[in-house]
Design a protein around this motif. Structure first.
Motif, mmCIF file in Angstrom:
data_model
loop_
_atom_site.group_PDB
_atom_site.id
_atom_site.type_symbol
_atom_site.label_atom_id
_atom_site.label_comp_id
_atom_site.label_asym_id
_atom_site.label_seq_id
_atom_site.Cartn_x
_atom_site.Cartn_y
_atom_site.Cartn_z
ATOM 1 N N GLN A 167 0.864 -1.185 0.000
ATOM 2 C CA GLN A 167 0.000 0.000 0.000
ATOM 3 C C GLN A 167 0.897 1.231 0.000
ATOM 4 O O GLN A 167 1.732 1.408 0.888
ATOM 5 C CB GLN A 167 -0.920 0.014 1.217
ATOM 6 C CG GLN A 167 -2.038 1.029 1.117
ATOM 7 C CD GLN A 167 -3.030 0.923 2.254
ATOM 8 O OE1 GLN A 167 -2.664 1.081 3.409
ATOM 9 N NE2 GLN A 167 -4.295 0.662 1.931
ATOM 10 N N ILE A 168 0.750 2.081 -1.035
ATOM 11 C CA ILE A 168 1.623 3.238 -1.181
ATOM 12 C C ILE A 168 0.804 4.508 -1.327
ATOM 13 O O ILE A 168 -0.419 4.466 -1.469
ATOM 14 C CB ILE A 168 2.581 3.087 -2.384
ATOM 15 C CG1 ILE A 168 1.802 3.148 -3.713
ATOM 16 C CG2 ILE A 168 3.387 1.801 -2.287
ATOM 17 C CD1 ILE A 168 2.697 3.250 -4.934
ATOM 18 N N THR A 169 1.486 5.642 -1.325
ATOM 19 C CA THR A 169 0.849 6.952 -1.457
ATOM 20 C C THR A 169 0.777 7.347 -2.927
ATOM 21 O O THR A 169 1.726 7.150 -3.682
ATOM 22 C CB THR A 169 1.655 8.008 -0.683
ATOM 23 O OG1 THR A 169 1.759 7.597 0.687
ATOM 24 C CG2 THR A 169 0.973 9.362 -0.747
ATOM 25 N N LEU A 170 -0.364 7.912 -3.326
ATOM 26 C CA LEU A 170 -0.559 8.346 -4.707
ATOM 27 C C LEU A 170 0.199 9.640 -4.967
ATOM 28 O O LEU A 170 0.015 10.632 -4.268
ATOM 29 C CB LEU A 170 -2.054 8.542 -4.981
ATOM 30 C CG LEU A 170 -2.463 9.022 -6.373
ATOM 31 C CD1 LEU A 170 -2.036 8.011 -7.434
ATOM 32 C CD2 LEU A 170 -3.969 9.240 -6.439
ATOM 33 N N ILE A 171 1.062 9.620 -5.989
ATOM 34 C CA ILE A 171 1.817 10.805 -6.413
ATOM 35 C C ILE A 171 1.609 10.966 -7.911
ATOM 36 O O ILE A 171 1.857 10.030 -8.680
ATOM 37 C CB ILE A 171 3.316 10.661 -6.095
ATOM 38 C CG1 ILE A 171 3.536 10.610 -4.571
ATOM 39 C CG2 ILE A 171 4.113 11.812 -6.693
ATOM 40 C CD1 ILE A 171 4.969 10.389 -4.158
ATOM 41 N N TYR A 172 1.154 12.152 -8.356
ATOM 42 C CA TYR A 172 0.824 12.355 -9.760
ATOM 43 C C TYR A 172 2.011 12.795 -10.609
ATOM 44 O O TYR A 172 2.022 12.583 -11.816
ATOM 45 C CB TYR A 172 -0.306 13.382 -9.901
ATOM 46 C CG TYR A 172 -1.668 12.806 -9.631
ATOM 47 C CD1 TYR A 172 -2.177 11.788 -10.422
ATOM 48 C CD2 TYR A 172 -2.446 13.268 -8.578
ATOM 49 C CE1 TYR A 172 -3.430 11.246 -10.182
ATOM 50 C CE2 TYR A 172 -3.708 12.739 -8.325
ATOM 51 C CZ TYR A 172 -4.185 11.734 -9.143
ATOM 52 O OH TYR A 172 -5.424 11.191 -8.891
ATOM 53 N N GLU A 173 3.016 13.433 -10.027
ATOM 54 C CA GLU A 173 4.146 13.914 -10.809
ATOM 55 C C GLU A 173 5.452 13.444 -10.200
ATOM 56 O O GLU A 173 5.616 13.417 -8.987
ATOM 57 C CB GLU A 173 4.133 15.448 -10.893
ATOM 58 C CG GLU A 173 2.948 16.008 -11.663
ATOM 59 C CD GLU A 173 3.030 17.511 -11.822
ATOM 60 O OE1 GLU A 173 4.041 18.088 -11.395
ATOM 61 O OE2 GLU A 173 2.086 18.096 -12.378
ATOM 62 N N GLY A 174 6.405 13.087 -11.085
ATOM 63 C CA GLY A 174 7.725 12.681 -10.630
ATOM 64 C C GLY A 174 7.789 11.229 -10.205
ATOM 65 O O GLY A 174 6.829 10.469 -10.324
ATOM 66 N N ASN A 176 7.925 8.128 -7.661
ATOM 67 C CA ASN A 176 7.395 7.784 -6.342
ATOM 68 C C ASN A 176 8.447 6.960 -5.595
ATOM 69 O O ASN A 176 8.756 5.834 -6.005
ATOM 70 C CB ASN A 176 6.103 6.980 -6.496
ATOM 71 C CG ASN A 176 5.380 6.782 -5.169
ATOM 72 O OD1 ASN A 176 6.018 6.613 -4.134
ATOM 73 N ND2 ASN A 176 4.058 6.797 -5.205
ATOM 74 N N PRO A 177 9.030 7.475 -4.502
ATOM 75 C CA PRO A 177 10.089 6.733 -3.801
ATOM 76 C C PRO A 177 9.617 5.397 -3.228
ATOM 77 O O PRO A 177 10.417 4.466 -3.077
ATOM 78 C CB PRO A 177 10.515 7.700 -2.675
ATOM 79 C CG PRO A 177 9.371 8.653 -2.529
ATOM 80 C CD PRO A 177 8.750 8.774 -3.878
ATOM 81 N N GLN A 178 8.314 5.291 -2.912
ATOM 82 C CA GLN A 178 7.804 4.015 -2.398
ATOM 83 C C GLN A 178 7.821 2.936 -3.485
ATOM 84 O O GLN A 178 8.047 1.768 -3.207
ATOM 85 C CB GLN A 178 6.388 4.198 -1.850
ATOM 86 C CG GLN A 178 6.351 5.098 -0.628
ATOM 87 C CD GLN A 178 4.936 5.498 -0.256
ATOM 88 O OE1 GLN A 178 4.211 6.101 -1.037
ATOM 89 N NE2 GLN A 178 4.537 5.144 0.942
ATOM 90 N N MET A 179 7.580 3.359 -4.741
ATOM 91 C CA MET A 179 7.704 2.430 -5.857
ATOM 92 C C MET A 179 9.160 2.013 -6.046
ATOM 93 O O MET A 179 9.463 0.844 -6.323
ATOM 94 C CB MET A 179 7.180 3.077 -7.136
ATOM 95 C CG MET A 179 5.686 2.988 -7.313
ATOM 96 S SD MET A 179 5.149 1.288 -7.623
ATOM 97 C CE MET A 179 5.953 0.948 -9.183
ATOM 98 N N GLU A 180 10.071 2.963 -5.904
ATOM 99 C CA GLU A 180 11.499 2.650 -6.027
ATOM 100 C C GLU A 180 11.901 1.600 -5.002
ATOM 101 O O GLU A 180 12.657 0.671 -5.314
ATOM 102 C CB GLU A 180 12.327 3.920 -5.820
ATOM 103 C CG GLU A 180 12.143 4.971 -6.903
ATOM 104 C CD GLU A 180 12.840 4.583 -8.183
ATOM 105 O OE1 GLU A 180 14.070 4.689 -8.257
ATOM 106 O OE2 GLU A 180 12.139 4.149 -9.125
ATOM 107 N N ASP A 181 11.375 1.708 -3.767
ATOM 108 C CA ASP A 181 11.680 0.722 -2.726
ATOM 109 C C ASP A 181 11.160 -0.659 -3.105
ATOM 110 O O ASP A 181 11.826 -1.675 -2.842
ATOM 111 C CB ASP A 181 11.057 1.153 -1.390
ATOM 112 C CG ASP A 181 11.765 2.365 -0.784
ATOM 113 O OD1 ASP A 181 12.901 2.663 -1.205
ATOM 114 O OD2 ASP A 181 11.165 3.018 0.094
#
Length: 289
Positions: free
Chosen positions: A146-153, A155-160
């Motif tokens: 479960q991650i935070t929605l980010i519209y631009e740039g 997402n560091p949680q996806m990188e992890d």
């Protein structure tokens, strides 16, 4: 169907019901789409969420009423849907920069947030590449977070999530991949209502498969249906995010389709995202409006 006319009918209904309860399902029916799709399309067309719009409109009307010094702040709080004068005061100050009490004074600057209407314009010379695909039911197998929605740039949680996958993990997942789109996928599901930036969603990194999935992997079942597949080519992630915005601002309003609210799939051609003409595909489950 005149999409602009239907969207503006929905906005007129919302405006007429700012005092009291707004039936967002009814507003969506006036716009000839589902509530999920109406809220998503509204966000992409306007730049903010439907809940933000309603809140700002109500607080604009409340500010106008404060010019009448006989009106009690507690009555305004109840009238515009707040549980207490304190919650109303916090929301009012967040928009206007002053408290409701201060807003009664002369020469105080307040914010005006006027009613919104839509004028949909499709600009030429900027084509969108897409195709329609019919798919049987399948499943996504992979890791989930479960991650935070980010519209631009980025997402560091996806990188992890990417960093937590080993080469052996990728080999095992690729062996399961037997359904289009083939290869490693990013899959987003179960968005928070309104899809405001900073809210949560379930993010998967995995593959599409019809095979039996080992217990070590998370599984997301996906229903049979129609998919609209959009191609994005260019600088990553900017080109991809631009196509996302255009899908909801341009394609959905004129295509006769709407999103089912199901999982959204992203296919990327490789790990090398530094390529100037990097290619991605966005897979969206859709139904006829």
């Amino acid at each position: 169907m005149d999409v602009q006319k239907q969207m503006n009918l929905a906005m007129s209904y919302i405006e007429a019901n700012l005092i009291g309860e707004i039936d967002f399902q009814k507003a969506a029916r006036l716009a000839c789409c589902t509530e999920y799709h109406f809220k998503r399309m509204f966000s992409f067309l306007s730049g903010f969420t439907l809940s933000e719009y309603v809140r700002h409109r109500r607080l604009t009307l409340a500010a106008l009423e404060l010019h009448n010094h006989n009106v009690k702040i507690i009555d305004l709080a109840v009238k515009y849907g707040y549980d207490s004068p304190d919650s109303f005061t916090r929301a009012f100050q967040a928009l206007h920069g002053v408290t409701p009490t201060e807003a009664r004074k002369r020469d105080v600057v307040l914010k005006a947030f006027p009613p919104m209407t839509f004028q949909l314009t499709i600009q030429g010379g900027n084509k969108m590449d897409y195709r329609m695909v019919e798919k049987e039911a399948f499943q996504i197998a992979g890791i989930k977070k479960q991650i935070t929605l980010i519209y631009e740039g980025i997402n560091p949680q996806m990188e992890d999530m990417w960093e937590n996958l080993t080469e052996q993990d990728f080999l095992e997942l690729k062996q399961l991949s037997n359904v289009d789109p083939r290869g490693i996928l990013c899959v987003s599901a179960n968005f928070t209502e309104g899809r405001e930036e900073g809210t949560l969603l379930d993010q998967y990194i995995g593959v599409a498969t019809s095979q039996r999935v080992p217990e070590r992997w998370e599984v997301l079942p996906v229903d049979a249906g129609t998919w609209a597949v959009f191609t994005a080519i260019g600088e990553f992630p900017k080109a991809l995010q631009d196509v996302w915005a255009r899908i909801y601002a341009e394609w959905f309003p004129t295509s006769g389709y709407e999103s089912t609210g199901g999982p959204e799939i992203l296919w990327n051609e490789s790990k090398d995202t530094d390529r100037p003409n990097y290619k991605s595909e966005i897979w969206l489950p859709v139904i006829k409006r």
